[in-house]
Motif scaffolding. Structure first.
Motif: not given
Length: 334
Positions: A176-182, A187-193
């Motif tokens: 939620v704070l920005g550490w995602n792959c959107l 950089t996405c893992s098997v569980v997006r995002p």
């Protein structure tokens, strides 16, 4: 004169030409009019239905445990606080799976995806950490049997609860704070995002937790065997009785740890070696057993407990069976 020549050259009467030109104009107008295509039917992934069903079962089962512990004042010992923490974490995980299904098909947005994934990560992290806390509590109750029921134990339990829930909430807030792959799909893992680094941290944390639980359960097994041997000597039990009691206790510990590993290990290892380019069916096939651990937890940790069984019987039928009230705790009840 020129107009007559043109008409005669066409080989058609003038009224036919006018009709043809009108048809051409109408065809040109219709070609410029946007065609309204029918909306595509909503296709639901069967795997998502299975996960939503699993989440519903998890929520209902663990809600019973949470309500029993919350409404029964006698269930305030450290062990029941930790079991309640485990049930609450699994309850939130089940709710997260249901909400994720609803948002995925009815309210699709990046914000809702981040919130639901954060809730699921936080709740499952709290569930695994609660299992570790229960293991630590069982070890302390056997190793420090004489001083276990003291204020120090209660304080230590509250400290563990604050630490495990604080850590889990922080892990859930990372997407939620920005550490995602959107912003960067590569950089996405098997569980997006979730990013691959985030998934790797969660997987390594689980492996560390599992190794610590394994070590603690090995020590618990040694203590159980030693206690069973001492009880057998004091009451002059036969060697076969001592063997059966010890084997039952060790088998119970093996079932607890084996179930935990069988549920979570496939998804953990898959997160370490795979990324978003892998087929999603592998993600579903490894994630589904992990959710089953939250279904099994109440059976292993709550419904097997004698005090919770009594409270459940009082709620359901208003009485306590004599088999429960007269049952004595044995070394195998770990």
């Amino acid at each position: 004169m020129n107009e007559d020549l043109k008409v005669n050259a066409s080989g058609l009467p003038r009224d036919h030409l006018e009709a043809g030109s009108a048809e051409n104009v109408s065809a040109a107008v219709s070609s410029q009019t946007p065609v309204v295509e029918p909306e595509p039917e909503l296709v639901v992934n069967p795997w998502d239905i299975v996960l939503c069903t699993s989440g519903t079962l998890i929520s209902c089962e663990n809600a019973v445990v949470v309500l029993i512990i919350f409404h029964n004042p006698s269930l305030r010992a450290p062990m029941f606080l930790l079991i309640g923490s485990l049930a609450l974490a699994d309850l939130l995980a089940g709710i997260g799976l249901v909400i994720n299904f609803v948002f995925a098909y009815l309210l699709q947005s990046e914000a809702t995806k981040l919130v639901t994934v954060g809730l699921i990560v936080a709740s499952f992290s709290a569930s695994v950490c609660s299992l570790l806390a229960i293991t630590v509590d069982r070890y302390l109750s056997l190793y420090y049997a004489l001083t276990y029921n003291s204020e120090r134990t209660v304080t230590f339990t509250y400290v563990m609860l604050v630490m495990l829930w604080g850590t889990s909430i922080c892990l859930g807030l990372l997407p939620v704070l920005g550490w995602n792959c959107l912003q960067d799909e590569s950089t996405c893992s098997v569980v997006r995002p979730l990013t691959k680094n985030n998934a790797a941290i969660l997987s390594v944390s689980f492996l560390f937790t599992f190794a610590l639980m394994l070590q603690l359960y090995v020590q618990i097994s040694k203590i159980v065997m030693r206690h069973a041997h001492q009880i057998a000597l004091q009451h002059h039990f036969l060697a076969t009785s001592h063997y059966v009691t010890t084997r039952k206790g060790v088998s119970t510990l093996a079932i607890i740890l084996g179930t935990f590993a069988a549920c979570w290990m496939p998804f953990t290892l898959y997160c370490l070696i795979a990324d978003s380019t892998y087929p999603s069916i592998y993600t579903y096939a490894t994630l589904l057993p992990a959710t089953y651990n939250s279904i099994i937890n109440p059976v292993i940790y709550a419904f097997r407990n004698q005090e919770i069984q009594k409270a459940l019987c009082l709620v359901c039928c208003g009485c306590v069976p004599s088999s429960l009230s007269q049952r004595a705790r044995s070394p195998s009840d770990v």
